[in-house]
Design an enzyme around this catalytic site. Structure first.
Site, mmCIF file in Angstrom:
data_model
loop_
_atom_site.group_PDB
_atom_site.id
_atom_site.type_symbol
_atom_site.label_atom_id
_atom_site.label_comp_id
_atom_site.label_asym_id
_atom_site.label_seq_id
_atom_site.Cartn_x
_atom_site.Cartn_y
_atom_site.Cartn_z
ATOM 1 C CE1 TYR A 725 -4.144 -1.767 0.153
ATOM 2 C CE2 TYR A 725 -2.959 -3.182 1.684
ATOM 3 C CZ TYR A 725 -4.039 -2.948 0.856
ATOM 4 O OH TYR A 725 -5.026 -3.900 0.726
ATOM 5 C CG LEU A 726 3.136 2.251 2.930
ATOM 6 C CD1 LEU A 726 4.142 2.093 4.055
ATOM 7 C CD2 LEU A 726 2.272 3.472 3.156
#
EC number: 5.6.2.1
Length: 767
Positions: A725-726
């Protein structure tokens, strides 16, 4: 040698006017004397020196012949002038040779020998000797013979020493520059070593610098060796017994194999669960013979103890293996990886993630899965679909078998697929996360999330307006989108009852999953969430919301039972269609990715202090990462060894504190001595003690930071958000800006996965 030369010189001066033939005899004697000495040295030298000797002899013969012809000609005046010049050259040569002998001696002392270079004798001898004061030491003149000189052979032992030094330096990880640059130029080995890392870099496929394929096309050429199947079942030794109702019973091979799956899990919590036992026994009976079915009717009467002990003993034996045995297994695995673990995609060698087919066993599932305990059957070649290019060599199935199907679909990324029997889902063999296909997918995901940044304010204004809509469907959709945006909730898929665990997402929330509090803990309009999310991980959160959202939730819950849907006019299909209308490619996951990445970037700006050292900066990064993990509900159970590891860490901290206290006392004592003595020696001692204290303070701080980090993250899974997600470019930019080594944040596997981001992002990158 030098004494002989002086004697010969004086002899020449005294007998200058004597007969030519006598002079030549003396000269030849002198030459022979020198030649004998050189011959002794040359017996120890290499073949090259022998070659020089032969040249020396040839030159002597030529000289004699030339002398005779010149004397016959009778041109004595001309002859005398020539000899003057030749004698000058001879004197110079003798001086150089004398200095050369000294040099050879010195080189031998330094650990290597250099064969003396014997030059060809001049064609003629002279009779005139210049005065001694005019003779000056000269550099050895280069003649044609020097062109044959090869310094590489002479410096053999230098090269060996340099190789050894280089190897030692590489082991220490500190490759120093060689002191003598000229030597490096002549010796090829160090240059080759320097070039090796460059070659490795060149081998890395920088696909992000190439032109992308047309939409939908994943590859143009794909070739691989197919999957590796689980090894066949090996029956238990006769000494290992199975008991039913207290009596020994010999099981058929199929029934025995399934029984071993249960025996391996005998000490696990799963085997105590009723649903697990029920599903296992039902599937086990399907593998039994009719005779076995008639006898074995109750699982509680089955005794798997000996089987369980046998497998525990095997596990222990594997732990006690010798280094040789472990090395043999490692080599076999590496051989298997080399053959099956790679494919050729578009002329590049790519790593395959999971080339081994999962062995048969018992399904566990997460949480209270209704199908836990069911038998995962053995996958055979007849279940396998192979995907490769038309012009590639199709992998061969095991002897006596054939593939279910061979496809040539370049619009999909999988290499092998099959359907598993528990839930009927399709399983795939895919490429490694570091591959081009996976990297492109990640890059595209983060670029889509960056596009959302440009229109997120407009979307937020839109759903706030929709809270006031007259249509209930629009209001529910707007509140659900608010939760997805603010809380990073998943959309939630529709599931068949009884087929999967009871996990929910935003659209599938039920009334029983939330409680409304007009006021709680000093905050107004608080919503309390409590439900099982993905992987049966509990989501529990108390969140203050905007007043209109709170009022809408009260409206949605009116006249409903706890098991009724909260958003009864909404499903994931309706929500996803609406998201696509707002922005092309927008999904609930894009919202999660955007909010996770933007949170990390903001947290890093707030938490990073410029004057902090590296360990403190890493702690700041992990705290920023933890904020994201909490937002995305990436939880984990504390590791089993957590308490023990924390105790060990605390004991290290205590020991370090004692060392620091001792060091401070030593420093205080040294300062007191320095005041009294006031000499340079005591000042040096004080400086040394100061450095020792500083070093121990840094070590203590590192340990304390480590303890804080572990305690804060014991129930938080940082890895999930970091990998999925990053945007990795945020992390790379932060590392480059603050001088934090990327290795401190990403391990080797993660660095390979995010190679595109490491190469692409600079310190000014903004999500």
């Amino acid at each position: 040698m030098s004494g002989d030369h002086l004697h010969n010189d004086s002899q020449i001066e005294a007998d200058f006017r004597l007969n030519d033939s006598h002079k030549h005899k003396d000269k030849h004697k002198d030459r022979e004397h020198r030649h004998k000495e050189h011959k002794k040295d040359k017996e120890k030298d290499r073949e090259k020196s022998k070659h020089s000797n032969s040249e020396h002899k040839d030159s002597e013969k030529k000289h004699k012949e030339k002398e005779k012809t010149k004397h016959k000609d009778g041109s004595s005046e001309k002859h005398k002038d020539k000899h003057k010049d030749r004698d000058k050259e001879k004197r110079k040569e003798e001086k150089v040779r004398a200095s050369g002998d000294a040099k050879i001696k010195k080189e031998k002392e330094n650990g290597f020998s250099s064969p003396p270079q014997i030059k060809d004798e001049p064609e003629d001898d002279g009779y005139f000797v210049p005065p001694k004061e005019d003779i000056k030491p000269l550099k050895r003149p280069r003649d044609e013979d020097d062109a044959d000189y090869k310094p590489k052979k002479i410096k053999t032992e230098d090269i060996k020493k340099e190789k050894k030094r280089k190897l030692e330096e590489e082991e220490d990880g500190k490759l120093r520059k060689p002191k003598n640059k000229d030597k490096d130029k002549k010796v090829p080995e160090p240059d080759n070593k320097k070039k090796k890392p460059k070659k490795e870099e060149e081998q890395k496929w920088k696909w992000w610098e190439e032109e992308r394929y047309p939409e939908g096309i994943k590859w143009k050429f794909l070739e691989h060796k197919g999957p590796v199947f689980a090894p066949p079942y090996e029956p238990l030794p006769d000494s290992v017994k199975f008991y039913y109702d207290g009596k020994v019973m010999k099981l058929s091979p199929k029934a025995e194999e399934v029984a071993t799956f249960f025996a391996k899990m005998l000490d696990h919590e799963y085997t105590t669960k009723e649903i697990f036992r029920k599903n296992f026994f039902k599937d086990w009976r399907k593998e039994m013979t009719n005779e076995e079915k008639n006898i074995i009717t109750n699982l509680s009467k089955c005794d798997f103890t000996q089987m369980s002990q046998y497998f525990k003993a095997q596990t222990e034996a594997r732990k006690q293996m010798s280094k040789e045995e472990k090395l043999k297994i490692k080599e076999e695995n590496e051989k298997l990886l080399k053959e099956y673990g790679f494919c050729i995609m578009d002329n590049h060698k790519e790593r395959i993630a999971n080339f081994k087919i999962e062995p048969p066993g018992l399904f566990r599932g997460r949480g209270n899965h209704p199908k836990m305990g069911m038998l995962k059957r053995r996958i055979m070649p007849e279940d396998i679909i192979i995907n490769c290019s038309k012009d590639a060599k199709v992998p061969s199935p095991p002897p006596g078998h054939k593939w279910k199907e061979v496809r040539h679909d370049n619009k999909v990324t999988w290499l092998v697929s099959w359907t598993e029997n528990i839930q009927g889902s399709i399983k795939y063999i895919m490429l490694n996360p570091s591959s081009r296909i996976k990297g492109e997918k990640d890059w595209q995901k983060y670029e889509t999330a960056r596009r959302l940044k440009k229109c997120v304010d407009k979307i937020r204004n839109q759903y706030r307006e929709d809270w006031k809509s007259k249509e209930m469907k629009v209001r529910q959709r707007a509140v659900a989108l608010y939760f997805i945006d603010k809380l990073a909730l998943r959309a939630g898929n529709e599931k068949e009852e009884g087929e999967t665990a009871d996990t929910v997402g935003c659209c599938s929330l039920r009334v029983e999953h939330i409680n409304l509090h007009p006021e709680l803990d000093g905050q107004e309009y608080v919503v309390e969430f409590d439900f099982l999310g993905k992987d049966s991980i509990r989501y529990y959160n108390k969140v203050p919301v905007e007043k209109r959202v709170f009022k809408n939730l009260q409206l949605f819950m009116e006249n409903k039972q706890p098991e009724d849907d909260l958003f009864d006019r909404l499903n994931t299909g309706i929500l996803n269609k609406h998201l696509q209308d707002l922005m092309e490619g927008l999904t609930a996951k894009v919202f999660r990715t955007y909010n996770a990445s933007i949170t990390l970037q903001q947290q890093l700006k707030e938490l990073t202090a410029p004057d902090e050292n590296i360990p403190a900066k890493i702690l700041s990064y992990n705290r920023a990462n933890r904020a994201v993990a909490i937002l995305c509900n990436h939880q984990r159970a504390p590791p089993k060894t957590f308490e023990k590891s924390m105790m060990n860490l605390q004991s290290k901290i205590d020991a370090k504190k004692e060392q620091l206290a001792d060091a401070r006392r030593d420093l205080k004592s040294a300062k007191a001595d320095a005041k009294v003595m006031k000499d340079a020696k005591t000042k040096k001692v004080v400086e040394s003690k100061k450095k020792a204290v500083q070093r121990l303070e840094e070590q203590l701080m590192k340990l304390e930071v480590q303890a804080t980090d572990r305690e804060e993250n014991k129930q938080i899974a940082l890895g999930t958000s970091k990998l999925n997600y990053l945007d990795p470019r945020i992390t790379v930019a932060w590392c480059k800006k603050w001088g934090v080594p990327i290795e401190k944040i990403y391990n080797k596997t993660q660095r390979e996965k995010f190679a595109w981001a490491i190469d692409m992002a600079d310190e000014d990158y903004e999500f």
